[in-house]
Motif scaffolding. Structure first.
Motif, short mmCIF file in Angstrom:
data_model
loop_
_atom_site.label_atom_id
_atom_site.label_comp_id
_atom_site.label_asym_id
_atom_site.label_seq_id
_atom_site.Cartn_x
_atom_site.Cartn_y
_atom_site.Cartn_z
N ASP A 144 0.83 -1.21 0.00
CA ASP A 144 0.00 0.00 0.00
C ASP A 144 0.87 1.26 0.00
N LEU A 145 1.97 1.21 0.76
CA LEU A 145 2.87 2.36 0.81
C LEU A 145 3.51 2.60 -0.55
N ASN A 146 3.90 1.54 -1.23
CA ASN A 146 4.48 1.67 -2.55
C ASN A 146 3.47 2.23 -3.55
N THR A 147 2.20 1.78 -3.44
CA THR A 147 1.16 2.30 -4.32
C THR A 147 0.94 3.79 -4.10
N ALA A 148 0.90 4.19 -2.82
CA ALA A 148 0.72 5.61 -2.51
C ALA A 148 1.91 6.44 -2.99
N ALA A 149 3.12 5.89 -2.85
CA ALA A 149 4.32 6.61 -3.30
C ALA A 149 4.31 6.77 -4.82
N GLN A 150 3.89 5.72 -5.54
CA GLN A 150 3.82 5.82 -7.00
C GLN A 150 2.76 6.84 -7.43
N HIS A 201 -4.24 10.30 -2.75
CA HIS A 201 -4.28 8.89 -2.34
C HIS A 201 -3.76 8.76 -0.91
N ARG A 202 -4.47 7.95 -0.10
CA ARG A 202 -4.08 7.72 1.29
C ARG A 202 -4.00 6.22 1.56
N ILE A 203 -3.09 5.83 2.43
CA ILE A 203 -2.96 4.44 2.84
C ILE A 203 -4.06 4.07 3.82
N SER A 204 -4.39 4.99 4.72
CA SER A 204 -5.48 4.80 5.70
C SER A 204 -5.29 3.52 6.48
N PHE A 249 4.80 -0.72 10.87
CA PHE A 249 4.20 -0.48 9.56
C PHE A 249 3.04 0.52 9.67
N THR A 250 2.23 0.36 10.72
CA THR A 250 1.11 1.29 10.91
C THR A 250 1.62 2.71 11.17
N ASP A 251 2.65 2.83 12.00
CA ASP A 251 3.22 4.16 12.26
C ASP A 251 3.79 4.78 10.99
N LEU A 252 4.47 3.95 10.19
CA LEU A 252 5.03 4.45 8.94
C LEU A 252 3.92 4.90 7.98
N ALA A 253 2.84 4.13 7.90
CA ALA A 253 1.72 4.49 7.03
C ALA A 253 1.07 5.79 7.49
N ASP A 254 0.88 5.95 8.81
CA ASP A 254 0.28 7.18 9.33
C ASP A 254 1.18 8.38 9.04
N THR A 268 0.22 11.60 6.72
CA THR A 268 0.35 12.98 7.22
C THR A 268 1.20 13.82 6.28
N MET A 269 2.29 13.23 5.77
CA MET A 269 3.14 13.95 4.83
C MET A 269 2.37 14.29 3.55
N LEU A 270 1.59 13.34 3.04
CA LEU A 270 0.80 13.59 1.83
C LEU A 270 -0.23 14.68 2.06
N GLU A 271 -0.86 14.68 3.24
CA GLU A 271 -1.85 15.72 3.55
C GLU A 271 -1.21 17.11 3.56
N ARG A 272 -0.03 17.20 4.18
CA ARG A 272 0.65 18.49 4.23
C ARG A 272 1.10 18.93 2.84
N LEU A 273 1.60 17.98 2.06
CA LEU A 273 2.01 18.32 0.70
C LEU A 273 0.81 18.75 -0.15
N GLU A 274 -0.32 18.07 0.02
CA GLU A 274 -1.50 18.43 -0.76
C GLU A 274 -1.99 19.83 -0.40
N ARG A 275 -2.00 20.12 0.91
CA ARG A 275 -2.40 21.48 1.33
C ARG A 275 -1.42 22.53 0.81
N ALA A 276 -0.11 22.20 0.86
CA ALA A 276 0.89 23.17 0.40
C ALA A 276 0.76 23.44 -1.10
#
Length: 356
Positions: A71-77, A86-89, A100-105, A109-117
């Motif tokens: 899932d992390l690889n899919t979100a990164a791609q 796209h979120r791993i959720s 793994f859960t901490d890494l996904a969260d 969070t990084m994607l949310e901040r990047l999307e807002r920026a």
């Protein structure tokens, strides 16, 4: 275990075994060799079953364990292709938390901040383009009208309007350059008396406050702040002028207070109409205007149009670079409370140098 049993059986004497009870002599009793052969067959069957179960079980367990990485690889791609939505959720999908859960969260969070920026950057570019195009379009219209009928042109009035429009464009470009410069150049930090800066700002706006009928209350305590005096003076001036301009038409008030209790806290409050948290949140975005104004007169309209809407955006960035925070809170009876907190011993936020 099978190897141990086999090794022990090798030490059993290889002679015909008999029953302990003579009455059971007719029963078949296996020899050591027969027992070893049976043990080897049982071990082969058991090892084959274990191999099948282990392979299937390992495949299922590995798939479950590695699913977060997939899932992390899919979100990164997706992010690499430009899709930041796209979120791993991974929250709540497992009974317990793990790495793994901490890494996904963290990745979400990084994607949310990047999307807002990126969304804020796109809005900023669109608003800047619109704001720059407006004075140019107005100038072009006035010139076209004057070109169509030169004899009917009131030249002094035309020149005055062109001058006002040109100044608006110039001020906007200057504000954009200053906002960009804050992210490229490190601030100069030196201790100075912020209370003196506040008192000077109050003196500067006294005439405008009197003309607008706004009563200014001052409660300032001595406070020494390490930072850029010119930039922080702009913070005080902008907040104070906003408190005066975005006020009641008559009989309004503005209050500025400064305290030093480990943290230097500057508070600027003013009367006005009742506002919501969403309106104040928008006010911090670039090109926001007319927040808190009521019963707009002709002078207010002129003031709003001359504003480039970058004041609070620049103020927020200046405070952030000093390691502080700016918050806007609506007052229950109407008006706004702007609160600036600057830690005296905090390190300033490093400016991010823009890519060429």
């Amino acid at each position: 275990m099978s190897v141990i049993v086999y090794a022990v059986m090798r030490f059993v004497p290889n002679y015909p075994l008999t029953a302990a009870n003579p009455s059971d002599a007719h029963l078949f009793i296996a020899s050591r060799g027969q027992i070893l052969d049976s043990l080897i067959q049982a071990c082969v069957v058991a090892m084959g079953a274990l191999a099948v179960v282990g392979t299937v079980g390992g495949w299922l367990v590995a798939g479950r364990v590695l699913r977060p990485l997939t899932d992390l690889n899919t979100a990164a791609q997706a992010a690499a292709s430009g899709d930041l939505s796209h979120r791993i959720s991974a929250r709540g999908t497992r009974r317990g938390r793990d790495e793994f859960t901490d890494l996904a969260d963290t990745f979400d969070t990084m994607l949310e901040r990047l999307e807002r920026a990126f969304a804020a950057q796109q809005r900023f570019a669109a608003n800047a383009s619109h704001e720059l195009r407006t004075p140019l379009a107005v100038t072009q219209t006035m010139l076209d009208v004057a070109r169509e009928d030169p004899d009917a042109v009131d030249l002094p009035r035309l020149l005055e309007r062109l001058d006002v429009t040109n100044r608006r464009a110039t001020d906007l470009v200057a504000a954009l350059l200053q906002l960009a410069a804050l992210d490229r150049s490190p601030i100069v930090r030196a201790p100075f008396d912020l209370d003196v800066v506040v008192e000077d700002a109050v003196d500067d706006v006294a005439r405008e406050a009197t003309e607008r009928g706004v009563r200014v209350e001052v409660d300032v305590a001595p406070a020494v702040v390490p930072g850029d005096e010119v930039l922080l003076a702009r913070v005080v001036d902008n907040l104070l002028r906003n408190a005066i301009r975005h006020n009641l038409p008559q009989g309004g008030w503005a209050r500025i207070a400064l305290v030093d209790a480990g943290l230097v806290v500057l508070t600027v409050e003013n009367s006005g109409r009742v506002l919501t948290d969403d309106e104040l949140r928008i006010a911090l975005e670039p090109f926001a205007r007319q927040i808190g104004s009521v019963a707009r007169t002709r002078d207010d309209v002129v003031t709003d149009r001359s504003s480039n809407g970058l004041g609070l955006a620049i103020v927020s960035r200046i405070v952030e670079l000093h390691g502080g925070s700016l918050s806007l809170t609506p007052l229950p009876g109407g008006g706004v409370s702007a609160r600036v907190v600057i830690p005296r011993g905090a390190r300033p936020v490093a400016a991010v140098r823009a890519a060429p």
